[in-house]
Scaffold this active site. Structure first.
Site, PDB file in Angstrom:
ATOM      1  N   HIS A  26      -1.125  -1.149  10.516  1.00 48.70           N
ATOM      2  CA  HIS A  26      -2.063  -1.922  11.330  1.00 48.70           C
ATOM      3  C   HIS A  26      -2.174  -3.345  10.812  1.00 48.70           C
ATOM      4  O   HIS A  26      -1.839  -3.635   9.677  1.00 48.70           O
ATOM      5  CB  HIS A  26      -3.450  -1.275  11.322  1.00 48.70           C
ATOM      6  CG  HIS A  26      -4.146  -1.353   9.989  1.00 48.70           C
ATOM      7  ND1 HIS A  26      -3.807  -0.537   8.929  1.00 48.70           N
ATOM      8  CD2 HIS A  26      -5.134  -2.169   9.544  1.00 48.70           C
ATOM      9  CE1 HIS A  26      -4.566  -0.844   7.897  1.00 48.70           C
ATOM     10  NE2 HIS A  26      -5.382  -1.830   8.224  1.00 48.70           N
ATOM     11  N   GLN A  30      -4.633  -7.226  11.690  1.00 40.70           N
ATOM     12  CA  GLN A  30      -5.926  -7.674  12.175  1.00 40.70           C
ATOM     13  C   GLN A  30      -5.779  -9.033  12.835  1.00 40.70           C
ATOM     14  O   GLN A  30      -4.794  -9.737  12.640  1.00 40.70           O
ATOM     15  CB  GLN A  30      -6.919  -7.807  11.019  1.00 40.70           C
ATOM     16  CG  GLN A  30      -7.179  -6.499  10.271  1.00 40.70           C
ATOM     17  CD  GLN A  30      -8.367  -6.630   9.335  1.00 40.70           C
ATOM     18  OE1 GLN A  30      -9.422  -7.184   9.703  1.00 40.70           O
ATOM     19  NE2 GLN A  30      -8.230  -6.128   8.126  1.00 40.70           N
ATOM     20  N   ASN A  37     -13.080  -4.830  15.630  1.00 41.11           N
ATOM     21  CA  ASN A  37     -13.386  -4.301  14.297  1.00 41.11           C
ATOM     22  C   ASN A  37     -14.825  -3.795  14.242  1.00 41.11           C
ATOM     23  O   ASN A  37     -15.756  -4.514  14.641  1.00 41.11           O
ATOM     24  CB  ASN A  37     -13.166  -5.408  13.266  1.00 41.11           C
ATOM     25  CG  ASN A  37     -13.044  -4.874  11.851  1.00 41.11           C
ATOM     26  OD1 ASN A  37     -13.881  -4.110  11.395  1.00 41.11           O
ATOM     27  ND2 ASN A  37     -11.998  -5.293  11.170  1.00 41.11           N
ATOM     28  N   CYS A  57      -5.636   6.824  13.628  1.00 42.30           N
ATOM     29  CA  CYS A  57      -4.741   7.744  14.346  1.00 42.30           C
ATOM     30  C   CYS A  57      -5.267   8.007  15.764  1.00 42.30           C
ATOM     31  O   CYS A  57      -6.472   7.980  16.003  1.00 42.30           O
ATOM     32  CB  CYS A  57      -4.619   9.059  13.580  1.00 42.30           C
ATOM     33  SG  CYS A  57      -3.369   9.028  12.273  1.00 42.30           S
ATOM     34  N   PHE A  92      -1.296 -11.685 -11.108  1.00 44.65           N
ATOM     35  CA  PHE A  92      -2.680 -12.079 -10.858  1.00 44.65           C
ATOM     36  C   PHE A  92      -2.778 -13.596 -10.886  1.00 44.65           C
ATOM     37  O   PHE A  92      -2.101 -14.243 -11.677  1.00 44.65           O
ATOM     38  CB  PHE A  92      -3.601 -11.509 -11.946  1.00 44.65           C
ATOM     39  CG  PHE A  92      -3.777 -10.021 -11.866  1.00 44.65           C
ATOM     40  CD1 PHE A  92      -4.703  -9.456 -11.006  1.00 44.65           C
ATOM     41  CD2 PHE A  92      -2.994  -9.182 -12.644  1.00 44.65           C
ATOM     42  CE1 PHE A  92      -4.857  -8.078 -10.924  1.00 44.65           C
ATOM     43  CE2 PHE A  92      -3.141  -7.801 -12.569  1.00 44.65           C
ATOM     44  CZ  PHE A  92      -4.077  -7.249 -11.706  1.00 44.65           C
ATOM     45  N   HIS A 110       1.096   7.677  11.731  1.00 44.93           N
ATOM     46  CA  HIS A 110       0.388   7.353  10.496  1.00 44.93           C
ATOM     47  C   HIS A 110       1.345   7.033   9.345  1.00 44.93           C
ATOM     48  O   HIS A 110       1.003   6.300   8.413  1.00 44.93           O
ATOM     49  CB  HIS A 110      -0.493   8.556  10.132  1.00 44.93           C
ATOM     50  CG  HIS A 110      -1.433   8.325   9.003  1.00 44.93           C
ATOM     51  ND1 HIS A 110      -2.627   7.650   9.138  1.00 44.93           N
ATOM     52  CD2 HIS A 110      -1.348   8.669   7.686  1.00 44.93           C
ATOM     53  CE1 HIS A 110      -3.237   7.615   7.965  1.00 44.93           C
ATOM     54  NE2 HIS A 110      -2.492   8.208   7.070  1.00 44.93           N
ATOM     55  N   ASN A 168      -2.483  -6.984   6.229  1.00 53.84           N
ATOM     56  CA  ASN A 168      -2.748  -6.734   4.829  1.00 53.84           C
ATOM     57  C   ASN A 168      -2.147  -5.381   4.555  1.00 53.84           C
ATOM     58  O   ASN A 168      -2.623  -4.402   5.107  1.00 53.84           O
ATOM     59  CB  ASN A 168      -4.262  -6.583   4.702  1.00 53.84           C
ATOM     60  CG  ASN A 168      -4.861  -7.457   3.680  1.00 53.84           C
ATOM     61  OD1 ASN A 168      -4.177  -8.234   3.033  1.00 53.84           O
ATOM     62  ND2 ASN A 168      -6.155  -7.324   3.537  1.00 53.84           N
ATOM     63  N   SER A 222      -7.199  -0.549   3.046  1.00 50.35           N
ATOM     64  CA  SER A 222      -7.886   0.722   2.877  1.00 50.35           C
ATOM     65  C   SER A 222      -7.117   1.899   3.470  1.00 50.35           C
ATOM     66  O   SER A 222      -7.453   3.040   3.190  1.00 50.35           O
ATOM     67  CB  SER A 222      -9.270   0.623   3.522  1.00 50.35           C
ATOM     68  OG  SER A 222      -9.147   0.128   4.853  1.00 50.35           O
ATOM     69  N   HIS A 250      -2.135   3.718   7.513  1.00 48.49           N
ATOM     70  CA  HIS A 250      -1.742   3.683   8.923  1.00 48.49           C
ATOM     71  C   HIS A 250      -1.317   2.248   9.265  1.00 48.49           C
ATOM     72  O   HIS A 250      -2.054   1.310   8.991  1.00 48.49           O
ATOM     73  CB  HIS A 250      -2.902   4.133   9.811  1.00 48.49           C
ATOM     74  CG  HIS A 250      -2.464   4.456  11.202  1.00 48.49           C
ATOM     75  ND1 HIS A 250      -2.494   5.728  11.717  1.00 48.49           N
ATOM     76  CD2 HIS A 250      -1.938   3.660  12.163  1.00 48.49           C
ATOM     77  CE1 HIS A 250      -2.019   5.692  12.961  1.00 48.49           C
ATOM     78  NE2 HIS A 250      -1.676   4.444  13.248  1.00 48.49           N
ATOM     79  N   GLY A 295      -5.613  -4.391  -1.275  1.00 47.81           N
ATOM     80  CA  GLY A 295      -6.964  -4.027  -0.858  1.00 47.81           C
ATOM     81  C   GLY A 295      -7.006  -3.397   0.519  1.00 47.81           C
ATOM     82  O   GLY A 295      -8.056  -3.288   1.133  1.00 47.81           O
ATOM     83  N   CYS A 328      -7.874  10.031   9.490  1.00 43.95           N
ATOM     84  CA  CYS A 328      -7.587   8.597   9.615  1.00 43.95           C
ATOM     85  C   CYS A 328      -8.315   8.000  10.808  1.00 43.95           C
ATOM     86  O   CYS A 328      -8.210   8.497  11.928  1.00 43.95           O
ATOM     87  CB  CYS A 328      -6.083   8.380   9.775  1.00 43.95           C
ATOM     88  SG  CYS A 328      -5.658   6.699  10.252  1.00 43.95           S
TER      89      CYS A 328
HETATM   90  P1  H2U Z   1      -7.609  -3.287   6.061  1.00 46.42           P
HETATM   91  O1  H2U Z   1      -6.441  -3.785   6.841  1.00 46.42           O
HETATM   92  O2  H2U Z   1      -8.103  -4.289   5.058  1.00 46.42           O
HETATM   93  O3  H2U Z   1      -7.406  -1.930   5.489  1.00 46.42           O
HETATM   94  O4  H2U Z   1      -8.783  -3.132   7.103  1.00 46.42           O
HETATM   95  C1  H2U Z   1      -8.880  -2.236   8.159  1.00 46.42           C
HETATM   96  C2  H2U Z   1     -10.002  -2.721   9.039  1.00 46.42           C
HETATM   97  O5  H2U Z   1     -10.479  -1.646   9.838  1.00 46.42           O
HETATM   98  C3  H2U Z   1     -11.201  -3.221   8.237  1.00 46.42           C
HETATM   99  O6  H2U Z   1     -11.379  -4.587   8.557  1.00 46.42           O
HETATM  100  C4  H2U Z   1     -11.863  -1.786  10.023  1.00 46.42           C
HETATM  101  C5  H2U Z   1     -12.367  -2.369   8.716  1.00 46.42           C
HETATM  102  O7  H2U Z   1     -13.491  -3.155   8.931  1.00 46.42           O
HETATM  103  N1  H2U Z   1     -12.438  -0.483  10.373  1.00 46.42           N
HETATM  104  C6  H2U Z   1     -12.952  -0.292  11.635  1.00 46.42           C
HETATM  105  O8  H2U Z   1     -12.998  -1.229  12.439  1.00 46.42           O
HETATM  106  N2  H2U Z   1     -13.402   0.954  12.016  1.00 46.42           N
HETATM  107  C7  H2U Z   1     -13.428   2.034  11.186  1.00 46.42           C
HETATM  108  O9  H2U Z   1     -13.809   3.111  11.598  1.00 46.42           O
HETATM  109  C8  H2U Z   1     -13.016   1.876   9.768  1.00 46.42           C
HETATM  110  C9  H2U Z   1     -12.402   0.565   9.388  1.00 46.42           C
HETATM  111 ZN    ZN Z   2      -3.506   7.310  10.946  1.00 45.79          ZN
END
Ligand code: H2U
Ligand code: ZN
Length: 356
Positions: free
Chosen positions: A168, A170, A79, A57, A318, A117, A155, A163, A166, A161, A54
């Protein structure tokens, strides 16, 4: 039939979103229609407390080679795939009115809510949720010194969507006022000009008096399925006592009460279908740069929760067809959705039963 009184619980009608000015079509008679569409795959087993693969983590490496510290509660970083850049030259003036374009500048950050996590905000204790509230506030304060709009959001879930499980969120902060807050700014301003009071402070009082759509409340906050909700179990989280323009204006006790109500509403979400409930949530407050009490007198801080699920853990809504081409639509009424969210417990379904 013609003389029967109109009952919005049974018949199609349209509701106006007072915050955006947009209309939603409500079709309650349709809620029982059979479903032959796709089903989502049921959620996977719960993740481990630490996942060596992850990128969020503690101690792990991220894309681009940066390594996370061994953080103990929350952790914020820029990011690695940022959607906005802090520096950019001014764009040339458009050479045709149909081809309008402007430069935008900003920054994107990721907030880890916990080193664990396997947790979610709904599964964290109140002190840990309070630390997340404090990070939202600190980040808003810091980024608001430089940027006009600071969007704090989460999100959650693969359905949205997201990814990575964990926990988190933004923050995207930039020098433009994006579409949604721009609409809310205009509608709140209009209401304030007509009525002399902030729209959402009046709305909170109205919902507390009617009680039909209130899901949870405490001394400082209430959460309602808004009258104009689009998503089946959408929630609007509002201060109830006073005007609060932005997150950093919250007092210590309002921050504590926020952590409390957040946990309660997120536990209800999880308990509704006994899953980690997916959603996008985020905060709206007065844009920065509009300073002085007068410029922001119409604004009230609030959070939106937009979950995509319709009637079970596996059936999602949808926004397609009529909704893309004409206007958004929902089946169960906001009042029915509020009833269902009120009917579930505030103890997380995954919590072990108390010792006897
Ligand atoms: P989600 O909340 O949509 O899963 O996005 C996680 C964010 O983490 C995503 O905007 C960033 C992605 O750009 N990211 C990093 O900054 N570093 C990484 O190593 C992988 C993902
Ligand atoms: Zn994690």
């Amino acid at each position: 039939m013609r003389d029967a009184p109109f009952n919005p619980a049974d018949l199609p009608h349209r509701r106006r979103n007072a915050l955006t000015g947009e209309w939603v079509l409500v079709s309650p008679h349709r809620a029982q229609r059979p479903w032959r569409g796709g089903r989502e795959t049921p959620p996977a087993d719960s993740p481990p407390a630490y996942d060596p693969a992850c990128y969020l983590c503690p101690g792990n490496e991220r894309a681009g080679g940066a390594r996370n510290p061994h953080y103990a509660d929350t952790f914020v970083f820029t990011n690695d795939y940022t959607a906005l850049l802090p520096e950019a030259p001014a764009a040339d003036a458009p050479d045709h009115p149909l081809l309008t374009l402007e430069t935008v500048r900003g920054v994107c950050r990721v907030i880890c809510f916990s080193p664990r996590h396997d947790l979610t905000l709904a599964r964290m204790d109140q002190a840990a949720v309070r630390r997340v509230v404090d990070v939202w506030i600190d980040q808003t304060l810091e980024l608001g010194r430089q940027w006009r709009w600071v969007q704090v959001f989460e999100n959650k879930g693969a359905l949205m969507g997201c990814s990575n499980p964990h926990p988190h969120g933004q923050i995207w902060a930039g020098d433009a006022l994006p579409n949604e807050p721009a609409r809310e700014d205009a509608e709140q301003r209009r209401y304030f000009t007509d009525q002399g009071r902030p729209l959402l402070l009046d709305y909170a009082q109205l919902e507390l008096a009617r009680e039909e759509r209130v899901v949870v409340q405490n001394e400082d906050w209430l959460a309602v399925v808004p009258f104009w909700a689009v998503w089946p179990f959408e929630l609007l989280l509002l201060p109830r006592r006073r005007q609060i323009r932005r997150l950093p204006e919250l007092s210590d006790s309002e921050r504590g009460a926020l952590a409390e109500i957040l946990r309660r509403l997120l536990i209800r979400y999880d308990n509704l279908f006994q899953i980690d409930f997916p959603y996008s949530m985020g905060w709206h407050g007065a844009p920065f740069g509009d300073d002085g009490d007068e410029a922001t007198a119409h604004w009230q801080l609030h959070a939106h929760f937009y979950p995509p699920l319709l009637r079970s853990a596996t059936i999602r809504k949808f926004l397609v067809g009529y909704e893309m081409l004409a206007e958004v639509q929902r089946d169960i009424t906001p009042e029915q959705a509020a009833n269902r969210l009120r009917a579930v417990a505030e103890i997380h379904f995954a919590a072990s039963p108390p010792d006897r």
